[in-house]
Design an enzyme around this catalytic site. Sequence first.
Site, mmCIF file in Angstrom:
data_model
loop_
_atom_site.group_PDB
_atom_site.id
_atom_site.type_symbol
_atom_site.label_atom_id
_atom_site.label_comp_id
_atom_site.label_asym_id
_atom_site.label_seq_id
_atom_site.Cartn_x
_atom_site.Cartn_y
_atom_site.Cartn_z
ATOM 1 N N SER B 59 -8.316 -5.799 6.563
ATOM 2 C CA SER B 59 -6.921 -5.756 6.114
ATOM 3 C C SER B 59 -5.939 -5.645 7.269
ATOM 4 O O SER B 59 -4.757 -5.882 7.092
ATOM 5 C CB SER B 59 -6.716 -4.593 5.138
ATOM 6 O OG SER B 59 -6.820 -3.366 5.826
ATOM 7 N N LYS B 96 -3.241 1.369 7.387
ATOM 8 C CA LYS B 96 -2.175 0.400 7.083
ATOM 9 C C LYS B 96 -0.973 0.703 7.978
ATOM 10 O O LYS B 96 -0.899 1.758 8.598
ATOM 11 C CB LYS B 96 -1.740 0.548 5.610
ATOM 12 C CG LYS B 96 -2.824 0.213 4.572
ATOM 13 C CD LYS B 96 -3.107 -1.279 4.487
ATOM 14 C CE LYS B 96 -4.253 -1.578 3.532
ATOM 15 N NZ LYS B 96 -5.574 -1.223 4.089
#
Lengths: 419, 139
Positions: B59, B96
């Site tokens: 990701s 993230k």
Amino acid sequence: MFALIDGNNFYVSCERVFDPKLEGRPVVVLSNNDGCVVARSQEVKALGVKMGVPWFQLKDLAKQNGIVAKSSNYSLYGDMSARMMAVLGQFSPDQEIYSIDECFLGMDGFERYDLAAYGQRIRARVRQWLGLPVCVGFGETKTLAKLANHVAKKRPGFGGVCDLGALSPAGRDALLEGIDVGEVWGVGYRGTPRLKALGIDNVKALRDADPKWLRREFSVVLERTVAELNGTPCIGLEEEAPAKQQIMSSRAFGDYVYELAGLEEAVATYVGRAAEKLRRQGSLAGAVQVYVRTNPFKADHPQYQRGLTVPLAEPSDDTRLLVRAALLGLKRLYKPGYAYQKAGVMLMDLTDTSHMQAALFDADRGNPAVMRVMDRINAYWGRGTLRLAAEGVDPAWRMRRGMMSPCYTTRWSELPLVN
Amino acid sequence: MISIPSPNPRRVPRPLFLSRVPAGFPSPAEDYVEGTLDLNEHLIAHREATFFVRVKGHSMTGAGIADGDLLVVDRSLEAASGDIVVAVIDGELTVKRLWQRGGRVRLIAENPAFTPIELKDGQELAVWGVVTSIVRRMR
């Protein structure tokens, strides 16, 4: 002035830092061999589960309430404890580490600060840096600081910090009157019933009792405790941990062991662990003590217990030499026909590697390079990855730890995963 | 006690020291020795609050974070908008980029295949720590 800082449900909290799914769920940590409950989350305490209850007795309750059980992971708790103590040490020049999850701080010179606010800063920092919840108690003596910590933990109104010194005399009296005398540091399970029989059932009553009379009835220790409750410091900080003079490694077995071969594997493994610690602290052992025993709580089993010390020709930290010595001793003390429940080894007569005396004779003191490689491999892949054949392959005596979390902070191969 | 010399003495081998014993002028470089470089010192500002985590998945490839990378995470830092953070989402640890504007908070993946996670009203952002370095072995 002293502070006592204590981790809340420390083992459970350590598990939660790396597995946030456990947050808000009832969690217990079990003792070696997954035997008994040694730590409980708040949710488990609310279910009425007591400390020390055998896990198998809880199976039904666990199913009904979704209690999560974890095998104890002392590598993780030990590392988190060392970090916590280092963070707490930032808040005072004087620190005494009292146990794996609590420490005293000397607060002399801090009296003019708002200690409650200081306590909240301590809590916030440990929470942010390590993810661990702690409670903080302040008092004029160590006994009072301990008591303040108890108040901080048990009474939500205090917000996790209690400064007994900030209370009015009347407020303090009322608070102490509401605390069971058994909560006082040093009174313990044994002293409590006798004190209560004499009409001293709360902390205020103990504080106001006649110390001379208590000394006659009980001990000088209790007299000292009462002086401490009255604000006279009698117990100082013990800051220096003495250097380890012996290194122990012993365990109860998962199952009884009858044969010499099984005991040999266990003893070799314990020597391996102890030798690793020995090398880490930079010492050499001059002798190895080995002992075995049967289960003293099984009165119907024949009982046997014996230990033997084997001196080494030269001090060494080489696992192979230490194992050889331990197995020599074991062979001498082993008797067939007993159900052995525990074995242990102790490395003794420790000397500093750097102070090693030149050998007069050319005795074998092992190979440090081999040991370094072994320690490095085991640090990465986990204890026991590389071991002596004497330690055996997945033996029956090994501890049951079926529900252990990864060693998130001490093994490269078990780091927390992030996606 | 009287000791009598053995009639057939055993040979006892003695080690021979081969390194030279320094006896003379010290090395002229001695005053300039500064110690060696330690990567811990370079990568870790707050030892107690620093943890290593392992990346699983893709990701964050756009930020140069690959599957299997080791991340250095400092929990003592206050997360700011733009930081790469480890956060707790549904009980899982995730890495993230943190994005904050006004009252809005997002956790953004650096990979177009992943949709950003927007925190809803009342949902509290749980930052576990701030990522300060990536460690990757090339062989």
